[in-house]
Design an enzyme around this catalytic site. Structure first.
Site, short mmCIF file in Angstrom:
data_model
loop_
_atom_site.label_atom_id
_atom_site.label_comp_id
_atom_site.label_asym_id
_atom_site.label_seq_id
_atom_site.Cartn_x
_atom_site.Cartn_y
_atom_site.Cartn_z
CG ASP A 61 -0.61 -0.19 2.66
OD1 ASP A 61 0.43 -0.04 2.40
OD2 ASP A 61 -1.08 0.48 3.40
CB ALA B 215 -4.06 -10.56 16.48
CD GLU C 218 -2.64 3.34 12.64
OE1 GLU C 218 -3.94 3.30 12.32
OE2 GLU C 218 -1.73 2.35 12.84
CG ASP D 186 -4.27 -1.09 8.31
OD1 ASP D 186 -4.75 -2.48 7.91
OD2 ASP D 186 -3.45 -1.60 8.85
CE1 TYR E 232 3.63 -1.20 8.20
CE2 TYR E 232 4.29 1.15 7.97
CZ TYR E 232 3.24 -0.43 7.67
OH TYR E 232 2.76 0.13 6.24
C1 GAF Z 1 -0.36 -2.29 8.43
C2 GAF Z 1 -0.58 -1.41 7.83
F1 GAF Z 1 -1.24 -0.50 8.72
C3 GAF Z 1 -0.99 -1.08 6.43
O1 GAF Z 1 -0.73 -0.29 5.89
C4 GAF Z 1 -0.03 -1.66 5.68
O2 GAF Z 1 0.77 -1.86 5.33
C5 GAF Z 1 0.48 -3.34 6.40
O3 GAF Z 1 -0.07 -3.35 7.58
C6 GAF Z 1 0.81 -4.22 4.89
O4 GAF Z 1 0.99 -5.08 3.77
O5 GAF Z 1 -1.31 -2.84 8.50
#
Ligand code: GAF
Length: 388
Positions: A33, A123, A160, A172, A224
């Site tokens: 994304d 989770a 967020e 999400d 991340y």
């Molecule tokens: C998390 C992030 F919030 C999403 O935006 C996405 O990048 C995901 O990780 C990985 O696909 O849920």
């Protein structure tokens, strides 16, 4: 869920309304994304409810927030002077939504909000986005604010990214606000175009199982963000604006750094897998439905290997769950969400459903890990006001 009861206990009386926002699972397209790529999530039946009412008394410009899952005293948030850093912990998510709405020029009403959840936290099922989206619907409805869903997606993501400080993409919040029951949502994260793709594994004698591996996942812990930075660096070195613009294997080969090359390869191949799954679901007159799901299972298994070896975001419990599920008859399985903890999604023929659960449970017991939690994942509707 019992947010209306919690409202009565904490604030007295009845809420003006109750709003539900679901968590999500993602069929295909992970870490694509924020690379302007494609994703294919669906909303879960499980989610977060917000029972809320406009404040009657003074101070009028205040949110009072409580949650059944956070048994501390209610958190008070002044709407005037709200800015990133003022609110921390779980309340930063709803407060961030109020901040983002105000920053976009909407006047947020003071409100009392009671939150409840049947979505496991940490989770990898988007409980944060669900909390944002439930709050966004509650505040806009209470305030009579006319904000299109697409704008709410952007505002919830802004909460967020900028208020909470988690550098996530847009999947999400889109899943929670835009999905439709019986469908997966194809989202082009560059154009933000969406389309609903019919998805009914039960009709083909299959089902989706979420395995919460109980290894906790956080989006704010740095790993991340590091993956995101690596993708941006790979794009920069290739002279393109995002990894979406890679056109072939030749581009990937131009990356001399082996880590960046692997990251890019995951993004390119996962984008392709999204489009392959969509083609399988849409197409295939003549291909028996069971064969379609077998093929989707194969792609899920490939995606897991890519996330494990190229993107390096998997974790031992996820690898074990995938392996045990496949050995017990799943068509395919993969980790979902940001990684480093969270859940696995398995596509399972109905006849193998109990064997898969038993095999995953036994594998976890052999390692001495906390037993996994299973959820049937049934593609559900997006966020809405509940009739109570
Ligand atoms: C998390 C992030 F919030 C999403 O935006 C996405 O990048 C995901 O990780 C990985 O696909 O849920």
């Amino acid at each position: 869920m019992k947010s209306a009861e919690l409202f009565g206990e904490r604030f007295g009386g009845e809420p003006d309304g109750v709003w539900l926002a679901p968590g999500r699972a993602n069929l295909m397209g992970e870490h694509t994304d924020y690379n302007d790529g494609f994703v294919l999530p669906f909303a879960l039946r499980q989610g977060i409810t917000a029972a809320a009412a406009r404040r009657g008394g003074r101070p009028a410009r205040r949110l009072t927030l409580c949650s059944r899952q956070e048994p501390e005293a209610a958190v008070e948030v002044d709407l005037d002077g709200l800015e990133p850093g003022r609110v921390t912990g779980w309340a930063a998510y709803p407060a961030g939504v109020a901040w983002a709405l105000e920053a976009a020029g909407h006047r947020v009403p003071g409100a009392c909000i009671a939150i409840d959840s049947d979505l496991p936290t940490s989770a990898g099922l988007s409980s944060s986005a669900a909390l944002e989206c439930a709050t966004a619907l509650a505040l806009t409805d209470l305030g009579g604010l006319d904000v299109p869903r697409g704008d709410l997606v952007t505002l919830a993501r802004r909460a967020e990214n900028e208020f909470v400080g988690a550098p996530t993409g847009i999947m999400d919040q889109s899943a929670s606000l835009l999905c439709r029951a019986g469908h997966v949502l194809l989202l082009d994260c560059r154009s933000l175009e969406t389309s609903q793709v019919p998805f009914d594994p039960a009709a083909a004698g299959a089902g989706l199982l979420v395995v919460n591996t109980r290894a906790r996942h956080e989006l704010t812990d740095g790993e991340y963000g590091q993956r995101r930075a690596e993708c941006e660096e790979a794009a920069r070195r290739l002279g393109i604006s995002s990894l979406r613009d890679i056109t072939g294997v030749g581009d990937i080969a131009r990356l001399t750094d082996p880590v960046l090359r692997r990251r890019a390869r995951h993004v390119v191949t996962d984008n392709e897998r999204v489009l392959e799954v969509v083609a399988l679901l849409r197409s295939s007159p003549g291909v028996a439905a069971e064969e379609v799901y077998r093929q989707i299972g194969r792609l899920l298994a490939q995606a897991h290997v890519s996330l494990r070896d190229d993107f390096e975001v998997s974790w031992p419990q996820a690898d074990e769950a995938v392996e045990a599920a496949m050995a017990a008859g799943a068509y395919g399985a993969r980790m979902i969400g940001g990684g480093f903890g969270g859940s696995v999604l398995a596509l399972v023929p109905a006849a193998a459903a109990s064997a898969v659960r038993a095999a995953v449970t036994a594998a976890f017991a052999r390692h001495g890990w906390t037993a996994p939690e299973f959820l049937d994942a049934i593609p559900a509707d997006s966020a809405r006001r509940l009739v109570v």
